[in-house]
Design an enzyme around this catalytic site. Structure first.
Site, PDB file in Angstrom:
ATOM      1  N   GLU A 116       0.831  -1.203   0.000  1.00 38.95           N
ATOM      2  CA  GLU A 116       0.000   0.000   0.000  1.00 38.95           C
ATOM      3  C   GLU A 116       0.866   1.255   0.000  1.00 38.95           C
ATOM      4  OE1 GLU A 116      -3.098   2.474   2.814  1.00 38.95           O
ATOM      5  OE2 GLU A 116      -3.017   0.296   3.080  1.00 38.95           O
ATOM      6  N   SER A 158       0.145  -9.519   7.132  1.00 36.78           N
ATOM      7  CA  SER A 158      -1.029  -8.647   7.233  1.00 36.78           C
ATOM      8  C   SER A 158      -0.762  -7.532   8.230  1.00 36.78           C
ATOM      9  CB  SER A 158      -2.251  -9.460   7.672  1.00 36.78           C
ATOM     10  OG  SER A 158      -3.299  -8.616   8.084  1.00 36.78           O
TER      11      SER A 158
END
EC number: 1.17.7.4
Length: 316
Positions: free
Chosen positions: A126, A226
């Protein structure tokens, strides 16, 4: 032993949408469907999609001409978008709409010549995508900071024309400290009215805080890569509780629960409910009672599929 379930936990709207995009593409166009990076950061989900015909690649040069490619929920840079367009690849963009919102902010700042600071973790997809959305042609630049020490060491060219954005899956508490440090060092810095941390990250961190107050041990179901799952584990640990991040029930160790009365269970935003159920079943096999779920914030947000995929689905 008692099992207490956090609420909310598990899949968020952006993850649901990203997985649905891959599944719909496989249904409409048949394998192989190429996906740049893991569509979401969960091993179970990625392995399942791979078995159905998704091919996960690191870069677009691994995608053959005239292929369909899906961008992951984490978003991509302008360079990746432009390469796909130049090669004529058929793209379905699974970027989470809340990440796209940050991309729009960064693009606006670049267009204005306003320098930007991204609060995020170096190397996360991201972050790479958001950094790559900033066009430096107007003379500005984008900088990455992770903590207060990075802020202290940061030198920018135009402190009078400066703004910040954040990765969507950060620790809320840590990010607030970094924003405070930025505002102290750069009094004129602009920022979003509300930080860019997404609703699901906020809700799951609030829920794990509630969970840790009531439990002796906290289990977070999620993959090691994650970001939001790691933040949940860290938050429980900061509250003084033993906390473990597990991909699945097979990673549980019975010794973790010696002399334990209450076991809290939650899951990151990319972990499916089936993995949570398997963890609960393993704990019950070891003598735990049926789980009790805490009251929590109801989530009813949904994100629609890309228009072009909806059209293809209708035609199919």
């Amino acid at each position: 032993m008692e099992i207490v379930l956090a609420n909310p936990r598990g899949f968020c709207a952006g993850v649901d949408r990203a997985i649905a995009i891959v599944n719909r593409a496989l249904e409409c166009f048949n394998p192989p469907i190429y996906v740049r990076h893991e569509v979401v950061h969960n091993k179970f989900v990625v392995d399942d999609l791979r078995q159905r015909g998704a091919v996960f690649v690191d870069e677009l040069d691994q995608v053959p001409d005239d292929s369909i490619v899906i961008f992951s929920a984490h978003g991509v840079s302008k360079a990746v978008q432009q390469e796909a367009e130049r090669r004529g690849l058929k793209v379905f963009d699974a970027t989470c709409p809340l990440v796209t919102k940050v991309h729009i902010e960064v693009t606006k700042y670049a267009r204005e010549g306003t320098e930007a600071i991204l609060i995020g973790h170096e190397g996360h997809p991201e972050v790479e995508g958001t950094m790559g959305q900033y066009d430096k042609l107007k003379g500005g630049d984008i900088y990455l900071v992770e903590d207060e020490a990075d802020v202290a060491a940061l030198e920018v060219r135009h402190p009078e024309k400066l703004a910040f954005v954040t990765q969507t899956t950060l620790s809320i508490d840590d990010t607030a400290k970094v924003i405070d440090a930025l505002r102290a060092k750069f009094p004129n810095i602009q920022g979003p009215r509300k930080d860019d941390i997404c609703y699901a990250t906020q809700n799951r961190q609030d829920a794990v805080r509630d969970l840790a107050e009531k439990c002796d041990v906290v289990l977070v179901v999620g993959s090691p890569n994650s970001s939001n799952s790691n933040r949940l584990r860290e938050l429980a640990e900061r509250m003084g509780k033993a906390a473990y991040l597990v991909d699945n029930a097979d990673q549980l160790e019975q010794s973790w629960f010696n002399d334990t009365c209450k076991i809290g269970v939650t899951a990151g935003a990319s972990a499916p409910e089936i993995l949570i159920k398997q963890v609960i079943q393993r704990l019950q096999d070891w003598g735990a009672q049926a789980p009790k779920e805490l009251e929590g914030r109801e989530e009813n947000i949904t994100f629609s599929l890309p228009k072009e995929l909806r059209i293809h689905v209708t035609q199919a």
